[in-house]
Design a protein around this motif. Structure first.
Motif, PDB file in Angstrom:
ATOM      1  N   GLY A  98       0.802  -1.216   0.000  1.00  0.00           N
ATOM      2  CA  GLY A  98       0.000   0.000   0.000  1.00  0.00           C
ATOM      3  C   GLY A  98       0.833   1.262   0.000  1.00  0.00           C
ATOM      4  N   LEU A  99       2.171   1.102  -0.019  1.00  0.00           N
ATOM      5  CA  LEU A  99       3.081   2.244  -0.076  1.00  0.00           C
ATOM      6  C   LEU A  99       3.968   2.117  -1.303  1.00  0.00           C
ATOM      7  CD1 LEU A  99       4.249   2.506   3.653  1.00  0.00           C
ATOM      8  CD2 LEU A  99       2.362   3.716   2.541  1.00  0.00           C
ATOM      9  N   GLN A 100       4.410   3.256  -1.800  1.00  0.00           N
ATOM     10  CA  GLN A 100       5.257   3.278  -2.993  1.00  0.00           C
ATOM     11  C   GLN A 100       6.336   4.336  -2.822  1.00  0.00           C
ATOM     12  OE1 GLN A 100       3.090   4.253  -6.525  1.00  0.00           O
ATOM     13  NE2 GLN A 100       4.867   4.135  -7.877  1.00  0.00           N
ATOM     14  N   LYS A 101       7.563   3.965  -3.150  1.00  0.00           N
ATOM     15  CA  LYS A 101       8.685   4.908  -3.118  1.00  0.00           C
ATOM     16  C   LYS A 101       8.824   5.543  -4.491  1.00  0.00           C
ATOM     17  CE  LYS A 101      13.689   5.051  -2.286  1.00  0.00           C
ATOM     18  NZ  LYS A 101      14.878   4.235  -1.887  1.00  0.00           N
ATOM     19  N   GLN A 102       8.885   6.872  -4.510  1.00  0.00           N
ATOM     20  CA  GLN A 102       8.908   7.577  -5.793  1.00  0.00           C
ATOM     21  C   GLN A 102       9.851   8.773  -5.711  1.00  0.00           C
ATOM     22  OE1 GLN A 102       5.294   9.826  -7.338  1.00  0.00           O
ATOM     23  NE2 GLN A 102       5.224   8.027  -8.659  1.00  0.00           N
ATOM     24  N   SER A 103      10.615   8.985  -6.768  1.00  0.00           N
ATOM     25  CA  SER A 103      11.509  10.144  -6.849  1.00  0.00           C
ATOM     26  C   SER A 103      10.871  11.198  -7.741  1.00  0.00           C
ATOM     27  CB  SER A 103      12.874   9.741  -7.414  1.00  0.00           C
ATOM     28  OG  SER A 103      13.542   8.858  -6.527  1.00  0.00           O
ATOM     29  N   VAL A 104      10.847  12.428  -7.238  1.00  0.00           N
ATOM     30  CA  VAL A 104      10.255  13.552  -7.965  1.00  0.00           C
ATOM     31  C   VAL A 104      11.328  14.624  -8.123  1.00  0.00           C
ATOM     32  CG1 VAL A 104       8.436  15.299  -7.966  1.00  0.00           C
ATOM     33  CG2 VAL A 104       7.997  13.034  -6.988  1.00  0.00           C
ATOM     34  N   PRO A 105      11.579  15.113  -9.334  1.00  0.00           N
ATOM     35  CA  PRO A 105      12.656  16.095  -9.540  1.00  0.00           C
ATOM     36  C   PRO A 105      12.531  17.331  -8.662  1.00  0.00           C
ATOM     37  CG  PRO A 105      11.838  15.273 -11.650  1.00  0.00           C
ATOM     38  CD  PRO A 105      10.906  14.750 -10.599  1.00  0.00           C
ATOM     39  N   GLU A 106      11.306  17.737  -8.344  1.00  0.00           N
ATOM     40  CA  GLU A 106      11.113  18.962  -7.570  1.00  0.00           C
ATOM     41  C   GLU A 106      11.383  18.780  -6.080  1.00  0.00           C
ATOM     42  OE1 GLU A 106       8.836  18.987 -11.298  1.00  0.00           O
ATOM     43  OE2 GLU A 106       8.867  17.627  -9.569  1.00  0.00           O
TER      44      GLU A 106
END
Length: 228
Positions: A98-106
């Motif tokens: 139910g969790l997700q690791k995500q990279s965001v440029p900002e």
């Protein structure tokens, strides 16, 4: 003479070089002065801003060597303590379903995307001695249909004792706004523990985006609130 041995001649040396050599030899017989040592107690203040570096660490090492006695050699004892940054990247913990690791440029660090009420992340072996609160860095953009929710802080398991819970995280329509900082008071606890962050939204149905979490920064109990 060099002790009981005759020093060979050095005709290639200039007068200045010979004088420097003699001065060095004579200095060996001069009484040695001990370098000043640090006190056995004191205060060290890390550089400003170091608490905002989630991957930083402070290594403290103390060592002592005695003078020996009765023909016994000197004995050295030392101890090293590693202090981690009070800021922890939530995505570096153990994420449940139910969790997700995500990279965001900002954003400066990976974001933990919460897609299910009841999901949790484990932050292993956090020293809670003297900790009185935790500050969460949170985003809940309405344009991505965030529904909001809250963060519960549990001790040693997702169903362990409740140390505290955040205020309600509400979606924001300002996409340019910086992450919100939620100050959450914690019940006083001592020692190393696994800290579980459990995410709740009782109105959420199935899997849907609640909010995103960047860091958790642990804060000490104010001095006025500490027991003597």
């Amino acid at each position: 003479m060099w002790g009981k041995v005759t020093m060979p001649g050095h005709p290639q040396l200039t007068d200045e070089q010979a004088s420097a050599m003699v001065a060095y030899i004579l200095s060996l017989a001069a009484p040695k002065t001990s370098a000043p040592s640090l006190p056995d107690r004191g205060v060290y203040v890390p550089p400003a801003g170091s608490g905002d570096a989630p991957k930083g660490a402070l290594v403290l090492r103390a060592a002592y060597t005695d003078r020996g006695a009765n023909g016994m050699p000197a004995i050295t004892k030392e101890k090293t303590i590693v202090l981690r940054s009070p800021s922890v990247v939530v995505a570096s913990g153990e994420l449940s379903e139910g969790l997700q690791k995500q990279s965001v440029p900002e954003l400066p660090v990976p974001i933990t995307v919460v897609n299910r009420s009841g999901a949790s992340v484990a932050l292993k072996q956090i020293d809670l001695t003297g900790v009185g609160a935790v500050v969460f860095s949170v985003v809940a953009p309405a344009r991505f249909k965030a529904t909001g929710g809250k963060v519960e802080v549990h001790l040693d398991s997702p169903t362990g004792p409740l140390l505290g819970e955040s205020e309600l995280i509400r979606p924001t329509g300002d996409s340019s706004a910086p992450p919100s900082r939620l100050h959450t008071a914690l019940r006083p606890t001592s020692g190393l523990h696994d800290v579980y962050l459990v995410f709740r939204n009782p109105d959420a149905k199935g899997d849907q985006f609640l909010f995103g979490l960047l860091t958790a920064t642990f804060e000490g109990v104010p001095r006025s609130g500490r027991q003597a």
